[in-house]
Scaffold this active site. Structure first.
Site, PDB file in Angstrom:
ATOM      1  N   GLU A  34     -25.383  14.615  -2.452  1.00  0.00           N
ATOM      2  CA  GLU A  34     -26.801  14.862  -2.158  1.00  0.00           C
ATOM      3  C   GLU A  34     -27.718  14.115  -3.126  1.00  0.00           C
ATOM      4  OE1 GLU A  34     -28.462  18.819  -2.946  1.00  0.00           O
ATOM      5  OE2 GLU A  34     -26.734  19.269  -4.206  1.00  0.00           O
ATOM      6  N   TYR A  68      -8.753  -3.166 -11.252  1.00  0.00           N
ATOM      7  CA  TYR A  68      -8.312  -2.025 -10.459  1.00  0.00           C
ATOM      8  C   TYR A  68      -6.951  -1.476 -10.917  1.00  0.00           C
ATOM      9  CZ  TYR A  68     -11.006  -2.550  -5.927  1.00  0.00           C
ATOM     10  OH  TYR A  68     -11.907  -2.598  -4.909  1.00  0.00           O
ATOM     11  N   CYS A 126       0.825  -1.215   0.000  1.00  0.00           N
ATOM     12  CA  CYS A 126       0.000   0.000   0.000  1.00  0.00           C
ATOM     13  C   CYS A 126       0.859   1.266   0.000  1.00  0.00           C
ATOM     14  CB  CYS A 126      -0.913  -0.032   1.221  1.00  0.00           C
ATOM     15  SG  CYS A 126      -1.752   1.508   1.529  1.00  0.00           S
ATOM     16  N   GLU A 163      -6.506   1.956 -13.076  1.00  0.00           N
ATOM     17  CA  GLU A 163      -6.043   3.119 -12.306  1.00  0.00           C
ATOM     18  C   GLU A 163      -4.727   3.655 -12.871  1.00  0.00           C
ATOM     19  OE1 GLU A 163      -7.994   2.350  -7.923  1.00  0.00           O
ATOM     20  OE2 GLU A 163      -5.938   1.759  -8.223  1.00  0.00           O
ATOM     21  N   HIS A 221     -26.288  21.007  -0.072  1.00  0.00           N
ATOM     22  CA  HIS A 221     -26.307  21.592  -1.408  1.00  0.00           C
ATOM     23  C   HIS A 221     -25.254  22.688  -1.515  1.00  0.00           C
ATOM     24  CE1 HIS A 221     -28.118  22.323  -5.273  1.00  0.00           C
ATOM     25  NE2 HIS A 221     -28.211  23.618  -5.016  1.00  0.00           N
TER      26      HIS A 221
END
Ligand code: FAD
Ligand code: NAP
Length: 596
Positions: free
Chosen positions: A576, A301, A160, A305, A571
């Protein structure tokens, strides 16, 4: 002593854990005079023991029944020493009068060099060793990086930090910044038309940050009194490892328990020239030169990526896809990820696999020719770099699991474990990428390592929950997901029992530069038979990782569609959209956006 509330088989496992974790274990009842006699004896001998008072805990009766099945003894006290069943009050007192009790108590103490040896100092191994150290255990962690075929190595911290999430996300950021520079002109910034990206500046800045992380891990281990050896470890027998350091110096060490957290390394295809001229993600992030025109092989992935940020920093990039994009993910979302990449100039060669790699010119980068096979026809690509992102293999081959008697999957090298990450050898555990059938993600490895140490040494019973783990693919437009894909939800619940709500959305920031209002997309998959509980969450848009993390927590709490509807949005944000979704897929209504 935590309460035992589990049922059935779990009770037996809980009992076994008490026995394994405590040198002297007395299953007792607080009012029982025979139990008191045994405890008084241990007290008079200054022997530390653990007593579980069955009358004072929930499920004490069930636990006693389970104990009966395990030990063949129905009554209390029920005494174990060094995991061996001693018996009841009379048996324990007799051991003492026969002068056998004290020798038995002194057996096995200080037999091992360490309480715990951790093989692999990556996300999982470091989390477990730091936690065990914090809980006062004597811990050794061995970490060693075998060089990649072209000779790349790195420091402490595992995939990682060094060759995964961290440099990947930072290079993704470099690409996003390039995009932002373009947008900024529309927002009034007078940026020169020709802005150039410098690979070495980016690479060096990122590598310098990684160097600081490597150092930080060493300090953290030292702070927790964890011994660190930069050495390759392999099993010699079930309680012994041999370590070999960079200079070839050998050592042996023994431990009561082991944790295998060796992770995975990139796979190469078995074709001419792959290892000689190809690179993988292990090499890319520290490559000392700009890779130039690049062919990325693979479509999951890692491949998407890496291809995404290479294109984003302006390189001519092509992805060679064997079958589908992002296998295992929701395929509608995967295709949208690909479509957005294509809009950004990414080329895809679909249904194609490489068959050979040839070097045309040496150099940094040199020139390569890659031949592939597509629908029975040869395809040729020429450019500077070929990057393989075709999957990763567990690196258990050299650690001699067979000498420790640990069972593993001979096809992929992954270790079999139960839901407590315990292998078939009760004192050997496995976590992270190397554990068969579990998610290959950093936070999963960290959680598993931390909780394992807390169960082994902190009296905890909390297990890692591998369900509804949120994840994000950091492609140019990020894709975040939690729970089931639409395909898996249909397979699990049946098409009639799921409701899919969906919507395109346009980030406000995209309006001024004039981007397509319908590139971003959100959908939730709900189980109609369970109060429209959300069983799948998917979002494609900027900062999808940040959005998915929050909704992932809500899914853990059992989020339903009705609860989303009563949540008031913030907002103007992208997140949202999930509070205002009212179009179902089944309705056939158009989910594209036309206004704010
Ligand atoms: P690792 O971190 O791989 O650690 C294992 C360590 O053990 C290594 O240092 C290895 O060298 C060492 N080792 C191996 N054998 C021995 C031995 N015999 N003796 C001593 N040491 C040994 N996950 C995410 O959650 N988010 C992301 O954005 C993300 N991006 C990624 C991008 C890329 C390009 C890649 C390749 C992976 C990415 N991952 C991501 C996955 C993540 O990196 C892994 O899931 C995670 O690192 C697994 O941790 P681990 O502890 O199991 O193994
Ligand atoms: P992966 O998920 O196993 O995908 C391998 C890809 O390579 C697939 O697209 C596969 O195609 C293709 N492939 C396999 N063999 C091939 C061959 N011989 N020729 C051409 N293509 C071939 O592997 P990965 O992308 O390396 O990812 C490994 C793990 O790392 C993931 O499971 C993930 O958990 C973790 N990871 C996470 C993140 C993140 O959280 N953002 C990022 C990177 C990695 P098919 O579909 O045809 O099989």
């Amino acid at each position: 002593m935590p309460p035992v509330t589990a049922n059935g088989a779990d009770l037996k496992a809980a009992i076994q854990k008490y026995i394994a974790d405590n040198k002297v274990m007395v299953f007792s009842k607080s009012y029982c005079p025979f139990c008191k006699k045994v405890k008084d004896l241990f007290n008079s001998l200054s022997v530390t023991y653990t007593a579980l008072e069955l009358d004072q805990i929930e499920n004490g009766g069930d636990l006693q029944n389970a104990l009966h099945e395990l030990s063949g003894q129905k009554t209390v006290p029920n005494v174990y020493i060094n995991q061996a069943h001693v018996g009841g009050c009379d048996d324990t007192l007799k051991l003492h009068t026969d002068a056998k009790l004290l020798p038995m108590l002194s057996e096995n103490t200080q037999t091992y060099d360490y309480d715990l040896i951790v093989i692999g100092g990556g996300s999982g191994g470091l989390a477990a060793s730091k936690e065990a150290g914090k809980l006062g255990k004597k811990v050794l962690v061995c970490d060693f990086v075998k060089p990649s075929p072209i000779g790349t190595t790195w420091g402490l911290g595992g995939t990682c930090v060094n060759v995964g999430c961290i440099p990947k996300k930072l290079m993704h950021q470099a690409a996003l910044l390039g995009h932002a520079v373009d947008d900024s002109r529309k927002f009034g910034w007078e940026v020169p038309e020709a802005v150039k990206h410098n690979w070495n500046t980016m690479k060096e800045a990122i590598q310098s940050y990684i160097g600081s992380l490597n150092w930080g891990y060493r300090v953290a281990l030292r702070d927790k009194d964890v011994k660190y050896e930069n050495a390759y470890a392999e099993f010699v027998d079930p309680h012994t490892i041999k370590t070999v350091n960079r200079r070839g110096k050998e050592n042996t060490a023994t431990a009561e328990r082991f944790l295998v957290a060796v992770g995975m390394r990139p796979r190469y295809p078995d074709i001419p020239g792959a290892k000689e001229y190809g690179i993988t993600s292990d090499d890319l992030f520290s490559l000392p030169y700009c890779p130039g025109k690049t062919l990325v092989v693979g479509a999951s992935y890692v491949a998407l990526e890496c291809a995404g940020f290479l294109r984003g920093i302006g390189l001519d990039t092509t992805v060679m896809v064997r079958s589908i994009l992002l296998r295992g993910f929701d395929q509608q979302m995967a295709e949208k990820v690909g479509a957005y990449m294509e809009k950004g100039g990414m080329k895809f060669i679909r249904g194609c696999v490489p068959t050979k790699v040839e070097r045309l010119e040496e150099g940094q980068p040199g020139k390569l020719r890659v031949t592939g096979m597509q629908d029975g026809k040869e395809v040729v690509w020429e450019g500077n770099t070929i990057l393989f992102g075709i999957g990763r293999d567990a690196v258990t081959e050299g650690i001699h699991l067979e000498k420790a008697g640990v069972q593993f999957n001979t096809k992929n090298g992954k270790i079999y474990g139960n839901d407590e990450e315990q292998t078939n050898q009760p004192h050997i555990y496995a976590i992270g990428d190397v554990l068969e059938g579990k998610l290959e993600l950093t936070p999963v490895a960290i959680q598993a390592g931390k909780l394992l140490a807390q169960r082994l040494y902190g009296g905890s019973q909390a297990k890692t929950d591998y369900v509804n783990v949120p994840t994000t693919v950091f492609t140019p437009l990020e894709y975040g997901a939690c729970g089931l894909s639409e395909e898996d939800a249909i397979a699990k619940y049946g098409e009639d029992n799921i409701e899919v709500y969906h919507s395109n959305f346009q980030p406000l920031e995209w309006t001024v530069p004039g981007y397509d209002p319908n590139d971003c997309y959100a959908k939730i998959i709900c189980n109609r038979q369970d109060n429209e509980r959300v069983v799948g969450f998917h979002v494609l848009g900027p900062n999808a990782g940040e959005i998915t993390q929050g909704y992932g927590a809500a899914m853990k709490c059992g989020m339903t569609k009705a609860q989303l509807d009563t949540t008031i949005g913030i907002h103007p944000t992208n997140a949202e959209i999930f509070t205002t979704m009212d179009i179902t897929k089944g309705s056939g209504e158009d989910p594209t956006k036309t206004g704010c």
